[in-house]
Design a protein around this motif. Structure first.
Motif, PDB file in Angstrom:
ATOM      1  N   VAL A  43      25.653  59.614  94.535  1.00  0.00           N
ATOM      2  CA  VAL A  43      24.919  58.546  93.470  1.00  0.00           C
ATOM      3  C   VAL A  43      25.207  57.604  94.709  1.00  0.00           C
ATOM      4  CG1 VAL A  43      25.006  57.528  91.572  1.00  0.00           C
ATOM      5  CG2 VAL A  43      25.071  59.619  91.234  1.00  0.00           C
ATOM      6  N   LEU A  44      24.557  56.627  94.972  1.00  0.00           N
ATOM      7  CA  LEU A  44      24.709  55.326  95.490  1.00  0.00           C
ATOM      8  C   LEU A  44      24.129  54.640  94.645  1.00  0.00           C
ATOM      9  CD1 LEU A  44      22.988  56.231  99.066  1.00  0.00           C
ATOM     10  CD2 LEU A  44      24.896  54.869  98.572  1.00  0.00           C
ATOM     11  N   ALA A  45      25.191  53.552  94.676  1.00  0.00           N
ATOM     12  CA  ALA A  45      24.830  52.333  94.137  1.00  0.00           C
ATOM     13  C   ALA A  45      24.056  51.192  95.405  1.00  0.00           C
ATOM     14  CB  ALA A  45      26.024  51.753  93.095  1.00  0.00           C
ATOM     15  N   VAL A  46      22.695  50.515  94.712  1.00  0.00           N
ATOM     16  CA  VAL A  46      22.330  49.805  95.727  1.00  0.00           C
ATOM     17  C   VAL A  46      22.213  47.970  94.722  1.00  0.00           C
ATOM     18  CG1 VAL A  46      20.629  49.057  97.556  1.00  0.00           C
ATOM     19  CG2 VAL A  46      21.671  51.832  97.039  1.00  0.00           C
ATOM     20  N   TYR A  47      23.187  47.079  95.621  1.00  0.00           N
ATOM     21  CA  TYR A  47      22.871  46.066  94.768  1.00  0.00           C
ATOM     22  C   TYR A  47      21.782  45.121  95.786  1.00  0.00           C
ATOM     23  CZ  TYR A  47      27.374  47.189  92.546  1.00  0.00           C
ATOM     24  OH  TYR A  47      28.304  48.228  92.119  1.00  0.00           O
ATOM     25  N   PRO A  48      20.589  44.677  94.634  1.00  0.00           N
ATOM     26  CA  PRO A  48      19.613  44.040  95.366  1.00  0.00           C
ATOM     27  C   PRO A  48      20.208  42.642  95.637  1.00  0.00           C
ATOM     28  CG  PRO A  48      19.659  43.950  93.214  1.00  0.00           C
ATOM     29  CD  PRO A  48      20.788  44.689  93.214  1.00  0.00           C
TER      30      PRO A  48
END
Length: 159
Positions: free
Chosen positions: A105-110
């Protein structure tokens, strides 16, 4: 340290030669980890940050950007798909990689509403999760790379 705010989610830090010597640092040797340690009093609130450092001869200029929203999560069945997405993304995007539920799982922060995550959807699946999914990952997943997953994977697994 001279700290100047740049908008609502970023700031710049100028560190002179005296301050670098006090911390036993040379400008060219400051990487993301040592910059975070040096700036811990300014960024130690748990918010993911992106750090860029620009060494001078005897001084250092550091730009820090804070996440501007909740992370978006993407699931990948295999590590090769994670690598493909990472190589298609900007290296300065704040992202964390977890191992969870038999996949990745990749968590990508905008940043300021710009998530730039098209590559994640191309190689993985966007996840529709509850607002506290990051807490679930912290408890049930395993954090593999924190804050700079894209940059780390691009550097280690050069294509």
């Amino acid at each position: 340290m001279d700290v100047q705010t740049i908008g609502s989610h970023a700031f710049m830090v100028y560190i002179n030669s005296k301050e670098l010597k006090e911390n036993s640092l040379l400008p060219r040797d400051v990487d993301e980890h040592s910059a975070k340690k040096l700036l811990s009093s300014l960024i130690d609130d748990g918010t993911p940050v992106s750090i860029e450092s620009y060494p001078g001869q005897d001084e250092l200029l550091i730009f820090v950007r804070r996440c501007a929203g909740r992370p978006e999560f993407y699931r990948f069945d295999d590590f090769n798909s994670v690598l493909a997405a990472a190589h298609a993304m900007r290296s300065d995007a704040v992202s964390s990689l977890y191992s969870a539920d038999g996949g990745y799982v990749l968590a990508v922060y905008p940043w300021n509403g710009d998530d730039g995550t098209n590559a994640c959807v191309e190689f993985g699946d966007a996840m529709d999760v509850l607002p506290d999914y990051d807490a679930y990952l912290a408890e049930h997943g395993k954090l593999l790379i924190s804050d700079n997953a894209f940059a780390f994977l691009q550097q280690i697994f050069d294509r």
